[in-house]
Enzyme design. Structure first.
Site, short mmCIF file in Angstrom:
data_model
loop_
_atom_site.label_atom_id
_atom_site.label_comp_id
_atom_site.label_asym_id
_atom_site.label_seq_id
_atom_site.Cartn_x
_atom_site.Cartn_y
_atom_site.Cartn_z
N GLY A 23 29.59 -47.02 81.98
CA GLY A 23 30.17 -46.11 81.02
C GLY A 23 31.03 -46.89 80.04
O GLY A 23 31.06 -48.12 80.06
N GLY A 26 33.82 -48.98 82.09
CA GLY A 26 33.49 -50.05 83.01
C GLY A 26 32.08 -49.92 83.54
O GLY A 26 31.36 -48.99 83.21
N LYS A 43 33.31 -52.48 90.77
CA LYS A 43 33.53 -51.86 89.48
C LYS A 43 34.24 -52.87 88.59
O LYS A 43 35.30 -53.37 88.91
CB LYS A 43 34.36 -50.60 89.63
CG LYS A 43 34.27 -49.66 88.46
CD LYS A 43 35.32 -49.91 87.42
CE LYS A 43 36.65 -50.09 88.05
NZ LYS A 43 37.77 -49.72 87.26
N ASP A 133 40.07 -34.31 90.18
CA ASP A 133 38.67 -34.29 89.73
C ASP A 133 37.73 -34.12 90.93
O ASP A 133 36.74 -34.84 91.07
CB ASP A 133 38.32 -35.55 88.95
CG ASP A 133 37.09 -35.37 88.07
OD1 ASP A 133 36.72 -34.20 87.82
OD2 ASP A 133 36.50 -36.38 87.65
#
EC number: 2.7.11.1
Length: 499
Positions: A23, A26, A43, A133
């Protein structure tokens, strides 16, 4: 972090296999740890001033959380251009993809899965950490069928009596108070998201749907949804309880855990234990220094030594014998990766940048008590959901303790503080006070692209990907490695209800 960490790049410790997701913030790679031959997820975040504060806050949160149903942090490797966060690799996929392919879960399986998620969220809330989230894409299922929550990029530390003001997360999982842009209790907003998750895994679609964003937000604000007829009475009662519009009447995470439908998960909270000297002995045989390992563990450096220890410990915790972890794997051979990059939007969203790509539709402030609400016609085979003003269904559900504590209005979220010996304290400069572009509720509104409707099946694989997949399969056959059996996808309509 050890002073030599900057001198080493990722390739000196890991063999990067392929990209799991990417994205604007990262990229997440599948990699093999060279010393232990274990698969991990890395990541990679570009090292820049605008990212430093957010990364420090997230790493501090991951350091603090040790729960069997929460993703485990192994190592943080800082190079000249990137911050590399190494976590465990969960190969089973995320609940969103699983539900879309296999359909909704049977209630008994959903009880077990949801109980694990509730246990993890309760663990976070007990430490005053809210996720912000919670959704099916951020919950991975491992090879044993257990789940782990990932993506703590928006997680914050909320002191008791604090209301939050910044909107962040995923619109389709927003609580009504977020849609109405009111100050909100982060824990109660997490609870609402759990209700959306529970509805999704047991029905196969979201409770609040609309042809436009405004229509979806209006349904969220008024609590308008329907319940399929196949849903049991206790499950229906639990969904109604969680999706209560007034946050002060919404159950706490403890109330949810006590509900008779929820299968409570007994978890022994991890305590500080002595290091496993069998693992340390194995690491010494790989060239590590025992004193450095012990110091790294004591100071929580999350450097190369601590990362190798945690990776081996994770394998031991899965039931592998100390002697079989290394002996069964040749020194120069990593495990064969999957034949093609798995669809892991949940892994790719791990710490990925949130996009402010969705407009904020202004809604009239809708009072949840007594005012007339729009009529929602029930679909065939659906029960009409209760409105926000209807009393909850009594099914031996314990009384919710009223919270009489007053809430102080807070101008913003409090980021999870960095641990005193944080691995980034000596590695990264602290930029001047500024809003960092990460979506951790410090700057302007950041939201993930919401799923207003059940998405259509994945598009056809491109010619290049098919060729790549065939090459991987041929290599697997040449190495005499059996291919994983294919799972037959079930393409179900977004409106189809499983019997």
């Amino acid at each position: 972090m050890a002073s030599n960490s900057k001198k080493k790049d990722v390739g000196s410790q890991y063999k990067v296999l392929f990209t799991l997701g990417h994205g604007s913030f990262g990229t997440v790679k599948l990699a093999c740890h060279l010393k232990t031959k274990a698969l991990v997820a890395i990541k990679m975040v570009e090292l820049s001033k605008k990212n430093i504060r957010g990364i420090r806050a997230e790493i501090a949160t991951l350091e603090k959380l040790q729960h069997p149903n929460i993703i485990c942090l192994f190592q943080v490797l800082v190079t000249s251009k990137h911050i590399n966060i190494v976590t465990e690799y969960i190969p089973g996929g995320n609940l969103f993809d699983i539900i879309k392919e296999d359909g909704p879960m049977h209630e008994e399986e959903a009880r077990r899965i949801f109980g694990q998620v509730v246990s993890a969220v309760k663990y976070c809330h007990n430490q005053d950490i809210v996720h912000q989230d919670i959704k099916a894409q951020n919950i991975l299922r491992d090879e044993e069928g257990n789940v782990k929550i990932i993506d703590f990029g928006l997680a914050i530390r909320c002191r008791s009596g604090t209301l939050l003001k910044r909107q962040c997360g995923t619109k389709s999982c927003f609580a009504p108070e977020l849609v109405l842009q009111e100050p909100y209790d982060g824990k109660k907003a997490d609870v609402w998201s759990l209700g959306v998750l529970l509805y999704f895994i047991t029905t196969g679609y979201y409770p609040f749907r609309g042809s436009t964003m405004k229509e979806m937000e209006e349904k969220i604000a008024t609590g308008t949804y329907d319940i399929p007829t196949h849903v049991s009475g206790q499950l229906e009662n639990l969904i109604h309880q969680i999706l209560t519009v007034p946050p002060e009447m919404r159950p706490s995470i403890e109330d949810i855990e006590r509900h008779p439908w929820v299968k409570k998960t007994e978890v022994n909270n991890p305590t500080v234990t002595d290091p496993d000297y069998n693992i340390i002995e194995m690491l010494c045989g790989m060239g590590f220094d025992a004193n450095e390992i012990l110091e790294s563990l004591q100071r929580k450096k999350y450097n190369e030594s601590m990362g190798a220890y945690l990776i081996l410990k994770a394998q031991v915790d899965k039931g592998l014998e100390h002697t079989s972890i290394i002996s069964a794997k040749p020194v120069d051979q990593c495990p064969t990766p999957p034949p093609s990059p798995p669809a892991h939007p949940s892994i790719s969203s791990l710490l990925l940048k949130r996009r402010a790509s969705e407009p904020n539709f202004s809604l009239l402030h809708i009072q949840p008590s007594g005012e007339h609400r729009p009529v929602s016609l029930a679909l065939p085979g659906h029960k009409v959901a209760r409105s926000a003003s209807m009393p909850p269904i009594a099914l031996h559900y314990p009384e919710k303790k009223s919270n009489s504590s007053s809430f102080a209005l807070h101008s913003g979220a409090v980021a999870a503080p960095s641990v005193g010996n944080s691995i980034l304290e000596d590695e990264l400069p602290v930029p001047p006070d500024q809003e960092y572009d990460m979506g951790a509720c410090f700057g302007s509104t950041y939201t993930k692209q919401c799923d207003m409707e059940t998405p259509s099946p994945p598009q056809k694989i491109s010619r290049f990907k098919r060729m790549s997949k065939r090459i991987r399969a041929c290599l697997a056959q040449l190495c005499c490695i059996p291919r994983a059996p294919k799972t037959k996808k079930k393409h179900t309509s977004s409106n189809k209800i499983a019997p």
